[in-house]
Design an enzyme around this catalytic site. Structure first.
Site, PDB file in Angstrom:
ATOM      1  N   GLY A  46       0.830  -1.193   0.000  1.00  0.00           N
ATOM      2  CA  GLY A  46       0.000   0.000   0.000  1.00  0.00           C
ATOM      3  C   GLY A  46       0.864   1.242   0.000  1.00  0.00           C
ATOM      4  O   GLY A  46       2.020   1.215   0.429  1.00  0.00           O
ATOM      5  N   GLN A  51       2.944   9.899   1.420  1.00  0.00           N
ATOM      6  CA  GLN A  51       4.233   9.199   1.489  1.00  0.00           C
ATOM      7  C   GLN A  51       5.163   9.571   0.341  1.00  0.00           C
ATOM      8  O   GLN A  51       6.350   9.268   0.384  1.00  0.00           O
ATOM      9  CB  GLN A  51       4.020   7.687   1.506  1.00  0.00           C
ATOM     10  CG  GLN A  51       3.383   7.196   2.794  1.00  0.00           C
ATOM     11  CD  GLN A  51       3.218   5.702   2.757  1.00  0.00           C
ATOM     12  OE1 GLN A  51       2.209   5.189   2.280  1.00  0.00           O
ATOM     13  NE2 GLN A  51       4.221   4.993   3.250  1.00  0.00           N
ATOM     14  N   CYS A  88       5.907  -0.146   7.417  1.00  0.00           N
ATOM     15  CA  CYS A  88       5.550   0.999   6.592  1.00  0.00           C
ATOM     16  C   CYS A  88       6.737   1.386   5.729  1.00  0.00           C
ATOM     17  O   CYS A  88       7.868   1.420   6.216  1.00  0.00           O
ATOM     18  CB  CYS A  88       5.146   2.160   7.497  1.00  0.00           C
ATOM     19  SG  CYS A  88       4.652   3.651   6.623  1.00  0.00           S
ATOM     20  N   LEU A  89       6.468   1.673   4.457  1.00  0.00           N
ATOM     21  CA  LEU A  89       7.540   2.090   3.557  1.00  0.00           C
ATOM     22  C   LEU A  89       8.222   3.372   4.032  1.00  0.00           C
ATOM     23  O   LEU A  89       9.389   3.599   3.745  1.00  0.00           O
ATOM     24  CB  LEU A  89       7.002   2.278   2.139  1.00  0.00           C
ATOM     25  CG  LEU A  89       6.490   1.012   1.451  1.00  0.00           C
ATOM     26  CD1 LEU A  89       5.906   1.352   0.084  1.00  0.00           C
ATOM     27  CD2 LEU A  89       7.584  -0.025   1.326  1.00  0.00           C
ATOM     28  N   HIS A 130      -4.508   1.316   7.541  1.00  0.00           N
ATOM     29  CA  HIS A 130      -3.149   1.865   7.601  1.00  0.00           C
ATOM     30  C   HIS A 130      -2.999   3.034   6.621  1.00  0.00           C
ATOM     31  O   HIS A 130      -2.506   4.103   6.989  1.00  0.00           O
ATOM     32  CB  HIS A 130      -2.152   0.743   7.278  1.00  0.00           C
ATOM     33  CG  HIS A 130      -0.719   1.173   7.269  1.00  0.00           C
ATOM     34  ND1 HIS A 130       0.167   0.778   8.237  1.00  0.00           N
ATOM     35  CD2 HIS A 130      -0.014   1.934   6.399  1.00  0.00           C
ATOM     36  CE1 HIS A 130       1.359   1.295   7.959  1.00  0.00           C
ATOM     37  NE2 HIS A 130       1.274   1.987   6.848  1.00  0.00           N
ATOM     38  N   GLU A 131      -3.435   2.833   5.379  1.00  0.00           N
ATOM     39  CA  GLU A 131      -3.262   3.872   4.362  1.00  0.00           C
ATOM     40  C   GLU A 131      -4.192   5.060   4.601  1.00  0.00           C
ATOM     41  O   GLU A 131      -3.794   6.208   4.396  1.00  0.00           O
ATOM     42  CB  GLU A 131      -3.465   3.300   2.958  1.00  0.00           C
ATOM     43  CG  GLU A 131      -2.501   2.191   2.580  1.00  0.00           C
ATOM     44  CD  GLU A 131      -1.021   2.516   2.764  1.00  0.00           C
ATOM     45  OE1 GLU A 131      -0.628   3.696   2.680  1.00  0.00           O
ATOM     46  OE2 GLU A 131      -0.240   1.586   3.003  1.00  0.00           O
ATOM     47  N   HIS A 134      -2.697   7.390   7.016  1.00  0.00           N
ATOM     48  CA  HIS A 134      -1.703   8.289   6.406  1.00  0.00           C
ATOM     49  C   HIS A 134      -2.341   9.576   5.911  1.00  0.00           C
ATOM     50  O   HIS A 134      -1.740  10.648   5.994  1.00  0.00           O
ATOM     51  CB  HIS A 134      -1.007   7.610   5.218  1.00  0.00           C
ATOM     52  CG  HIS A 134       0.190   6.800   5.569  1.00  0.00           C
ATOM     53  ND1 HIS A 134       1.318   7.339   6.151  1.00  0.00           N
ATOM     54  CD2 HIS A 134       0.456   5.483   5.396  1.00  0.00           C
ATOM     55  CE1 HIS A 134       2.229   6.388   6.319  1.00  0.00           C
ATOM     56  NE2 HIS A 134       1.723   5.247   5.876  1.00  0.00           N
TER      57      HIS A 134
END
Length: 149
Positions: A46, A51, A88-89, A130-131, A134
């Site tokens: 994701g 991000q 997380c990226l 999660h996304e 963000h």
């Protein structure tokens, strides 16, 4: 398509609230395609627009069933709870246990401007939560479960 530069924890853009998307245009469609390419390059499941430094309510997710592009996603219902590991990226080489709803109903607009509602559980539900976090400047590290002594 282009690979976009990821933003990492400590970057103030990750803590800001994203703006609602008003128009679907070529620029937005290119952004979503670039987000998918960036997510795949980074081996993620994701990616949210903040991000890559863009404060728009756009998310892409692929848990192995092909990419989903979500515009203005919002959780409209949630049930149960599940604690599982997340990473997380934007926070490389770290992970932690996070409590999320077991099942969610999410409303979003697709790239054709159609309103879509999906109801899901498991990994997709976790990824959606999660996304969407963000988009509101929330990182998974804000929700880590306390380790038992």
């Amino acid at each position: 398509m282009a690979i976009r530069q990821l933003r990492f924890v400590g970057d103030p853009v990750l803590r800001k609230k994203s703006r609602k998307i008003e128009n679907i245009n070529d620029r937005l469609l290119t952004l979503l395609d670039d987000m998918v390419d960036t997510m795949y390059k980074e081996d993620g499941i994701g990616l949210a627009a903040p991000q890559i430094g863009i404060l728009k309510r756009a998310v892409v997710i692929d848990i192995g069933e092909g990419p989903i592009k979500l515009i203005n996603p919002e959780i409209i219902e949630q049930k149960g709870e599940s604690i599982d590991v997340e990473g997380c990226l934007s926070i490389p080489d770290e992970s932690g246990m996070v409590k999320r709803p077991e099942r969610v109903k999410v409303k979003y607009m697709d790239i054709n401007g159609e309103d879509i509602i999906i109801e899901t559980d498991g990994l997709l539900a976790r990824a959606l939560c999660h996304e969407i976090d963000h988009l509101d400047g929330v990182l998974y590290i804000d929700k880590l479960e306390k380790e038992e002594e």
